[in-house]
Design an enzyme around this catalytic site. Structure first.
Site, PDB file in Angstrom:
ATOM      1  N   SER A  93       0.836  -1.196   0.000  1.00 16.26           N
ATOM      2  CA  SER A  93       0.000   0.000   0.000  1.00 16.26           C
ATOM      3  C   SER A  93       0.875   1.252   0.000  1.00 16.26           C
ATOM      4  O   SER A  93       1.687   1.436  -0.902  1.00 16.26           O
ATOM      5  CB  SER A  93      -0.965  -0.047   1.185  1.00 16.26           C
ATOM      6  OG  SER A  93      -2.024   0.876   1.014  1.00 16.26           O
ATOM      7  N   ASP A  98      -9.228  -5.523  -5.045  1.00 19.04           N
ATOM      8  CA  ASP A  98      -8.650  -4.299  -4.500  1.00 19.04           C
ATOM      9  C   ASP A  98      -8.988  -3.109  -5.396  1.00 19.04           C
ATOM     10  O   ASP A  98      -8.765  -3.148  -6.612  1.00 19.04           O
ATOM     11  CB  ASP A  98      -7.128  -4.471  -4.403  1.00 19.04           C
ATOM     12  CG  ASP A  98      -6.424  -3.301  -3.758  1.00 19.04           C
ATOM     13  OD1 ASP A  98      -7.112  -2.394  -3.239  1.00 19.04           O
ATOM     14  OD2 ASP A  98      -5.172  -3.294  -3.765  1.00 19.04           O
ATOM     15  N   HIS A 137      -7.459  -5.817  -0.698  1.00 19.00           N
ATOM     16  CA  HIS A 137      -6.252  -5.082  -0.328  1.00 19.00           C
ATOM     17  C   HIS A 137      -5.565  -5.700   0.902  1.00 19.00           C
ATOM     18  O   HIS A 137      -6.219  -5.981   1.909  1.00 19.00           O
ATOM     19  CB  HIS A 137      -6.647  -3.627  -0.044  1.00 19.00           C
ATOM     20  CG  HIS A 137      -5.517  -2.671   0.020  1.00 19.00           C
ATOM     21  ND1 HIS A 137      -4.688  -2.417  -1.048  1.00 19.00           N
ATOM     22  CD2 HIS A 137      -5.075  -1.878   1.028  1.00 19.00           C
ATOM     23  CE1 HIS A 137      -3.805  -1.514  -0.702  1.00 19.00           C
ATOM     24  NE2 HIS A 137      -3.998  -1.172   0.554  1.00 19.00           N
TER      25      HIS A 137
END
Length: 326
Positions: free
Chosen positions: A165, A265, A297
């Site tokens: 991320s 995601d 995610h």
């Protein structure tokens, strides 16, 4: 629910269910506040410790050693070195957040590597580019062999960066910084072999792919996040946010790039966009992209024993040890 601090007053900004910013400037984190102490992990035998690398700014790192490195009779060769940058939208979580600590225990044991997880300062108290500056300080500390574990047990010629991320974004930025300062890196005897970007937090002004319909609301939320963690940003096409606009994309100072995306995601199309941009560039290395079906995610952090998470670990092990096999 874990709350890092409490406050009253009007909420002026909210980031999903993870963070609140109040009118008086105080911040409440609703996630990512739990702490797993450094220790010897009973399941993997991996040992970890925390080191403050900058007392002035309180930047710290958590180091991990596999069980094999703790036994001089079995440890003969220096091990690959991974510098890891945690996620959390630049605003939550730390290197000691249990999902990250547990993940790195598992990865270090499986890959037989030395790992260093960076605790950079977080927005909004420390807006971007602070996280990048702190991470670069950590990289310089690592390469200078600022700790005995690194000096004695890690092979700086087999250096890797990885992150998920926001941490994936940082890992990319650090590879660019290495490329721009390659002379210094070479003189230090270090070599950045590869980077792994896991569900990287990238963005852009224009919607792409599923952002046009299915993930339109998700993109709006991420756009809002960027403006909160970097209030001075002038455009969401800034290269730090949108690497396809980065004139230095071909300056990545590594040989291999692995991009990981997840089918469910909302950031998956940004990962693909980055992959395509690297392929179009004149960068001389090898880039690969891998999609995990049916997952969202950072699934590997919150369902670490699932089949897909185990397969993900196995893939990373292969990436970090490719030179050894060859």
């Amino acid at each position: 629910m874990s709350v890092e601090s409490t406050t009253g007053g009007e909420i002026v900004h909210a980031i999903w269910d993870i963070l609140r910013i109040h009118k008086d400037g105080s911040v409440v984190r609703l996630m990512g506040c739990e702490v797993a102490p450094a220790s010897i992990d009973p399941q993997t035998g991996v040992q970890s410790k925390d080191v403050v690398i900058s007392p002035e700014t309180a930047i710290s790192v958590r180091l991990y050693l596999p069980k094999s490195a703790l036994n001089p009779s079995t440890h003969k060769l220096k091990l690959p070195l991974l510098v890891y940058f945690h996620g959390g939208g630049f605003c939550i979580a730390t290197a000691s957040f249990p999902p990250y600590h547990n993940f790195l225990n598992s990865l270090v044991a499986a890959a037989n590597i030395v790992a260093i997880s960076v605790d950079y300062r977080r927005a909004p108290e420390h807006p971007l580019p602070t996280a990048f500056e702190d991470s670069w300080e950590a990289v310089k500390w690592v390469i200078s062999a600022g700790d005995e574990w690194v000096k004695n047990l890690a092979d700086l010629e087999r250096l890797f960066f990885a992150g998920d991320s926001a941490g994936g974004n940082i890992a990319y930025r650090m590879s660019i910084r290495v490329g721009l300062e390659m002379e210094w890196l070479s003189s230090s005897g270090a070599k950045l072999v590869g980077i792994v970007l896991v569900h990287p937090l990238f963005g852009g002004e224009e919607s792409i792919g599923s952002e046009l319909e299915v993930n339109a609301a998700v993109k709006s939320d991420y756009d809002n996040l960027w403006r909160i963690v970097w209030p001075s940003v002038k455009s969401l096409d800034d290269p730090i946010i949108n690497p396809s606009m980065d004139p230095n994309i071909a300056r990545m100072g590594c040989e291999r790039v692995l991009v990981c995306v997840a089918e469910k995601d909302g950031l998956r199309d940004r990962g693909w966009c980055f992959y395509d941009a690297v392929k179009r560039s004149v960068w001389k290395g090898t880039v690969e992209i891998v999609k995990t079906a049916g997952e969202d995610h950072v699934f590997h952090l919150f369902n670490p024993t699932g089949d897909n998470a185990l397969a993900f670990i196995k893939m990373l092990v292969s990436f970090f040890n490719e030179e050894i096999r060859n």
